[in-house]
Design an enzyme around this catalytic site. Structure first.
Site, PDB file in Angstrom:
ATOM      1  N   GLU A 124     -82.977 -33.132 -51.968  1.00 25.79           N
ATOM      2  CA  GLU A 124     -82.701 -33.872 -50.746  1.00 25.79           C
ATOM      3  C   GLU A 124     -81.285 -34.438 -50.815  1.00 25.79           C
ATOM      4  OE1 GLU A 124     -84.450 -37.630 -50.918  1.00 25.79           O
ATOM      5  OE2 GLU A 124     -83.800 -38.247 -48.927  1.00 25.79           O
TER       6      GLU A 124
ATOM      7  N   ASP B 246     -88.300 -43.060 -52.711  1.00 25.24           N
ATOM      8  CA  ASP B 246     -88.384 -44.031 -51.610  1.00 25.24           C
ATOM      9  C   ASP B 246     -89.013 -43.398 -50.372  1.00 25.24           C
ATOM     10  OD1 ASP B 246     -86.500 -42.324 -50.659  1.00 25.24           O
ATOM     11  OD2 ASP B 246     -84.819 -43.731 -50.793  1.00 25.24           O
TER      12      ASP B 246
ATOM     13  N   ASP C 139     -87.708 -42.259 -47.533  1.00 24.66           N
ATOM     14  CA  ASP C 139     -87.084 -41.023 -47.052  1.00 24.66           C
ATOM     15  C   ASP C 139     -87.454 -39.838 -47.940  1.00 24.66           C
ATOM     16  OD1 ASP C 139     -85.918 -42.310 -44.998  1.00 24.66           O
ATOM     17  OD2 ASP C 139     -83.915 -42.478 -45.916  1.00 24.66           O
TER      18      ASP C 139
END
Ligand code: TSJ
Length: 646
Positions: A433, A508, A510
């Site tokens: 990511e 987290d 996200d």
């Protein structure tokens, strides 16, 4: 009153020889438990309970038992009771033993006794009570029968107390209590929710049967009672409860022939997913088999014929099987004598007469149903025809990707940093990511066998998208081409370019979102990738601990505290510096390698979604349109954040 019934059992010496054989049999189970229960991890442990409960369900199928209770007692002890006839305790002539003795001491004895009903011999691995006995530190069985309570005790498969009468009773039934052998299993802690899910499933599959499950361990007391008069009809309603059905009533079709029977329940919803669950003798057959083949063939044929008849399909118009199953939730349950389970995991039904039976009753009864319920028929046709058009659009999109790739001269996505080795069994791809984390991963990786594919920006929510959108999506096409194994029906794990697909995202919100999106995508469009165990989540550590020149990483609070104690050593005085780890994007290449990429030190979690219903449910809730169930789910699971590692 305690009565010793030694006399009725005959002389112990009479069956010395057979006794030796018995010991050998159960010793084999203790030597290689995995052969009999699949594994000695959590799944094998819970399998013990299913093996025992299956016997009570057999008794219910035979028509003699209406209530089963399962309890976890303090100390990881399991207690299963039923109100059936009670296992026979009289001495059989050939063996000189009671059926009860044989059930617990002879390997593969399950299902050999009694007649009538559908005999379900053994679960997935074809084992029974003797295997559970062999793998239990101790086991006690009590039978209420003919006014007496009979009892027999065992330890690790050996008899510690011969069958004897321990009291009087006015009920009938069987009661088995056991504690798994902690020297065999990795961990003997039972998970209440796992047992609850299984018991609910069994209650759905056996209409009218009452099954209760209870946790009596201090601090986690819980109890659930299941009883579904509607059987698999209610199973479908349950699965669809957070979805939007396209017709009010679940369609139910049943029929029998000779000593087999089949029943099917189905309902369409407005999603694009197919959820088909099939069972043979109450045993889940995730790889399908003859009953599923018969179902699919009949559904496709009946809908095509119906479409022609009401003039919605014209000329050469034809719906494919997939078109006809878009948005369907269906349960197929067959009961038969001598079920043949095939394939490597014995999870595919091989009896071809089940294909004929299911096909015949579906063809006959679904045709009648559609004639009598034209509104439902119309809704089903609309769904399948829209699916058909979308599939055509998807085919064109796929074709255009292929052409573009051909023009580019290479089929790999530009963002991919590939590895040098080409043997997929040795290589891994990190799907990362964010751009900066992608950069660090490129710098830190071992370029021989680790490939990096960075993803960024907003990803497509595949739960709300159809296949055609997925093919053309600029976030997902790189994933599809990098893996190289195709998508949907065409997916072929043999073509995978890497055998480890590792999702690396922050710990987290996200990160969890992108993990969920990717897993949903894999689950819906590359299911064999998950079933084959190729998908992993990298678990970046949350803390860094430093004392002097030594640095260590900890995954969670518990590990952090343990490492602090360790670093302080005996004196307990040294100062250990604790820092909360930065996000993946803030780590330098070396740190990223040490914490999340070095095979020697990293922690990977294999993504396992062996319960299709639970996985479907979680994805529907997390990614679907209904807000209320999502709120509830997140509130209930708040302390685990969004933990998809079921
Ligand atoms: F197998 C077992 F020991 F694990 C076990 C068996 C565990 C539990 C909780 C229940 C049972 C069980 C077995 N419940 N009910 C029965 N029924 C028979 O074994 C039975 C009773 C009577 C007759 C008969 O023909 O009269 C036949 C059978 C198979």
């Amino acid at each position: 009153m305690t009565d010793n019934i030694e006399n009725t059992l005959g002389n112990a010496e009479d069956y010395d020889a057979s006794q030796i054989q018995v010991l050998e049999g159960l010793e084999a189970v203790r030597r290689r438990p995995g052969m009999y229960i699949g594994s000695t991890s959590a799944s094998g442990l819970h399998h013990l309970v299913y093996e025992i409960v299956d016997n009570s369900i057999d008794e219910a199928l035979a028509g003699f038992c209406s209530e089963i209770s399962v309890a976890i007692l303090p100390g990881e002890i399991i207690e299963v009771r039923d109100d059936g006839r009670g296992i026979p305790v009289d001495i059989q002539e050939q063996t000189g033993k009671s059926a009860l003795d044989v059930v617990f001491t002879v390997l593969h004895a399950g299902g050999k006794f009694g007649g009538g009903g559908y005999k379900v011999s053994g679960g997935l691995h074809g084992v029974g009570a003797s295997v559970v006995n062999a793998l239990s530190e101790w086991l006690i069985v009590r039978v209420h029968k003919g006014g007496k309570i009979y009892e027999m005790r065992f330890s690790r498969g050996d008899i510690t107390q011969e069958l004897k009468i321990v009291g009087d009773t006015d009920k009938t039934g069987t009661e088995v209590t056991f504690r798994p052998d902690a020297t065999i299993f990795e961990d003997i802690n039972f998970d209440y929710d796992t047992l609850k899910t299984r018991m609910r499933e069994q209650a759905f599959l056996n209409a009218g049967l009452k099954i209760s499950v209870e946790d009596k361990r201090p601090g986690r007391e819980a109890r659930d009672d299941f009883r579904y008069e509607g059987g698999i009809r209610e199973f479908v309603t349950y699965i669809n409860r957070n979805k939007t059905p396209l017709h009010e009533n679940v369609i139910y079709i049943a029929g029998e022939r000779a000593d087999s029977m089949a029943e099917i329940a189905l309902q369409y919803n407005d999603s694009y997913n197919e959820l088909l669950l099939s069972f043979a003798n109450n045993i889940h057959t995730p790889d399908g088999g003859m009953h599923e083949t018969g179902f699919k063939a009949a559904l496709t044929r009946v809908l095509n014929d119906y479409g022609k008849k009401i003039n919605l399909l014209k000329g050469d118009d034809k719906l494919t099987g997939e078109d006809c199953r878009e948005g369907i939730t269906a349960i197929i349950s067959v009961k038969l004598t001598e079920a043949q389970f095939e394939g490597q995991t014995k999870s595919k039904l091989g009896n071809s007469d089940m294909r004929t039976l299911v096909d015949n009753i579906m063809t006959e009864k679904l045709t009648i149903f559609l004639e009598e319920n034209p509104a439902v028929g119309r809704a089903m046709m609309d769904k399948a025809m829209t699916a058909s058009r979308a599939r055509e659009a998807a085919r064109r999109a796929k074709e255009s990707i292929r052409r573009k790739n051909a023009l580019d001269g290479m089929s790999l996505p530009g963002k991919l940093t590939d590895c040098n080795v080409s043997d997929p069994a040795l290589t891994e791809i990190y799907i990362v990511e964010g751009d900066s984390a992608g950069g660090s991963a490129k710098g830190g990786r071992d370029s021989r066998f680790q490939a990096i594919l960075p993803l960024w920006g907003k990803m497509l929510n595949v739960e709300k998208a159809r296949a055609d959108k997925v093919y053309g999506n600029d976030k997902l096409t790189p994933v599809i081409t990098a893996l190289g194994a195709g998508i949907g029906e065409d997916f072929d794990a043999a073509k995978l370019r890497y055998h480890k697909v590792i999702i690396m995202a922050d710990a987290d919100v996200d990160g969890s979102h992108i993990r969920t999106l990717l897993l949903t995508f894999f689950f819906r469009f590359m299911r064999p990738l998950i079933d084959g165990g190729y998908v992993y989540a990298a678990l970046p550590p949350l803390f860094k601990l430093t004392r002097g020149k030594t640095s260590r990483y900890a995954l969670d609070e518990e590990e952090r505290d343990a490492i602090i104690r360790e670093l302080r050593g005996e004196d307990g005085k040294g100062k250990v510096e604790v820092s909360r780890n930065k996000g993946l994007g803030e780590m330098d290449p070396h740190e990223l390698w040490e914490t999340t990429m070095n095979p020697e030190t990293r922690v990977l979690k294999r993504i396992e979604l062996d319960d299709a219903v639970a996985a479907d449910e979680i994805f529907t809730i997390l990614m679907g349109e209904k807000v209320e169930p999502r709120k509830e789910f997140i509130e209930e699971n708040a302390k685990y954040a969004v933990n998809l590692d079921i």
